[in-house]
Design a protein around this motif. Sequence first.
Motif, PDB file in Angstrom:
ATOM      1  N   ASN A 409      25.802  79.061 -22.571  1.00 29.92           N
ATOM      2  CA  ASN A 409      24.444  78.748 -22.124  1.00 29.92           C
ATOM      3  C   ASN A 409      24.040  79.592 -20.932  1.00 29.92           C
ATOM      4  O   ASN A 409      22.898  80.054 -20.830  1.00 29.92           O
ATOM      5  N   GLY A 413      21.341  82.287 -21.556  1.00 28.45           N
ATOM      6  CA  GLY A 413      20.189  81.918 -20.738  1.00 28.45           C
ATOM      7  C   GLY A 413      19.784  83.026 -19.790  1.00 28.45           C
ATOM      8  O   GLY A 413      18.592  83.213 -19.509  1.00 28.45           O
ATOM      9  N   SER A 417      16.074  84.441 -19.748  1.00 30.88           N
ATOM     10  CA  SER A 417      15.207  84.200 -18.586  1.00 30.88           C
ATOM     11  C   SER A 417      15.145  85.384 -17.632  1.00 30.88           C
ATOM     12  O   SER A 417      14.058  85.764 -17.175  1.00 30.88           O
ATOM     13  N   SER A 424      15.022  79.419 -20.152  1.00 30.89           N
ATOM     14  CA  SER A 424      16.157  79.178 -21.034  1.00 30.89           C
ATOM     15  C   SER A 424      16.025  77.877 -21.801  1.00 30.89           C
ATOM     16  O   SER A 424      16.505  77.767 -22.936  1.00 30.89           O
ATOM     17  N   GLU A 425      15.341  76.885 -21.223  1.00 27.34           N
ATOM     18  CA  GLU A 425      15.183  75.615 -21.928  1.00 27.34           C
ATOM     19  C   GLU A 425      14.289  75.745 -23.160  1.00 27.34           C
ATOM     20  O   GLU A 425      14.261  74.855 -24.015  1.00 27.34           O
ATOM     21  N   ASP A 426      13.540  76.844 -23.265  1.00 24.19           N
ATOM     22  CA  ASP A 426      12.703  77.060 -24.439  1.00 24.19           C
ATOM     23  C   ASP A 426      13.500  77.572 -25.639  1.00 24.19           C
ATOM     24  O   ASP A 426      13.031  77.478 -26.778  1.00 24.19           O
ATOM     25  N   VAL A 430      20.374  73.301 -23.726  1.00 25.96           N
ATOM     26  CA  VAL A 430      20.631  72.864 -22.361  1.00 25.96           C
ATOM     27  C   VAL A 430      20.433  74.044 -21.427  1.00 25.96           C
ATOM     28  O   VAL A 430      20.914  75.144 -21.691  1.00 25.96           O
ATOM     29  N   SER A 431      19.714  73.818 -20.339  1.00 17.16           N
ATOM     30  CA  SER A 431      19.511  74.871 -19.345  1.00 17.16           C
ATOM     31  C   SER A 431      20.577  74.762 -18.266  1.00 17.16           C
ATOM     32  O   SER A 431      20.780  73.704 -17.683  1.00 17.16           O
ATOM     33  N   GLU A 432      21.303  75.846 -18.037  1.00 14.41           N
ATOM     34  CA  GLU A 432      22.326  75.896 -16.990  1.00 14.41           C
ATOM     35  C   GLU A 432      21.985  77.044 -16.039  1.00 14.41           C
ATOM     36  O   GLU A 432      21.205  77.930 -16.372  1.00 14.41           O
TER      37      GLU A 432
END
Length: 441
Positions: A409, A413, A417, A424-426, A430-432
């Motif tokens: 992630n 991510g 991003s 990243s949540e798109d 899970v966004s980390e």
Amino acid sequence: MNTSRKSQGLDRRAFLRLLGMGSAGAGLLAACGSNPWPSAGSSGSSGPATTTTTTTAAGAAVTGSSTTTTAGAASSAPPTGARTLVVIELDGGNDGMATLVPYGMARYHELRPELGFDPSELVVIDDEVGFHPGLSPLVEKGLAVVQGVGVPRPDLSHFQMYDRWATGDQDGTAGYRTGFLGRCADVLQGDEVATAVSLGWGESRYLAAEKALTMTLPEPDAFGFLLDEEDDYARAGLEALTILARDGDAPILSPARRGLGAGLAFAEVLKGLPEPSTGYGEDDLGLQLALASRLIRGNSGIRIVHVTMGSFDTHDDQRPEHDRLMGELGSNLARFVDDMNSAGRGDDVLVATVSEFGRRPEQNGSGTDHGAASVALLAGAVNPGRHGEHPPLDRLDEEDDLTTTVTMNQYLGTLASEWFGIPSEDVLPVSEPTLPGLVKV
């Protein structure tokens, strides 16, 4: 009519094959009318989608779709700019400890008494690690490495781990119907003919998208027959396929027709590409990167390029095989970086590697078995050097594998991003925290 041997032989057969693919093949795919990658049905799925994959006249696979976006689907407005991401998939599970060699860690030589490298063989970075000698040309251009890349709960199956990486689902529970790169393409798509392309034979799950048009291009001359304006069979075939691509009275054929039309439009884009640059190897990676260079230098509109090399599944005789692969990666990618710099694209093209897993830290005879964490290499618009933390060799996990210090992630991510400006949540379940300072912004 042109009655040359070429037209009567190979081109005549190709003409018949094209007609068969353009009619029966398009109709069959339209009748299927579903995403080729089934959903696991759990939360985080990219929602109900109608995706059609059409094999175009020259063997290119085109994926496009219409859908209602739901939870987990890309929703941001397309970012501006022309940044391009080239992803090199190291198929089979690349050995991170033979790519970035921890020669300065005492236990390394205990784990690999025969496979281990002597420091004098390496491109030494510091008193702890050095790059494989095959990567030497690339290190000179500026090479970044992310250490300890993996998933918290790894699986040693090629199929399972490929699926997780391709879909961007590190736990294997999100149930995505689309691929990570395909979801990025959904956000990035504009008015270009295609947003992403996979170079090689067969579809790639990485590029499965909801709405963006993504393509598979098997070889540089895949559309060559169609674009031969001097050949009567080529002209006839192109005319027939153009008719097939037009809207008709059968709605069930509409998705296939759109895919076929996009393939024909992409053929026109390929027709205007610049000549290949010299200096690439004749191996598969060299040919793919040479084509990637043409697509980028030719302003084709492609934002994501996916290529595959391997196999890195080195259970036996690892040293000579891995040495060969690292040499091909180092020389071809160094040439690609030079190519992008010469074209004035050095600051907006990023190359990043992925691999389904690493290898076990302890050798198994002349090779290594499936393991957990590995390394990722990045070139182009990166800040060179070590990023992340190298897994400790004296504290392995319960399976005696390397521990993950940078999650999938975090890595994917960062590509989304930090490089593309996509939250990243798109595109991930899970966004980390991302890896600051890895790519140039």
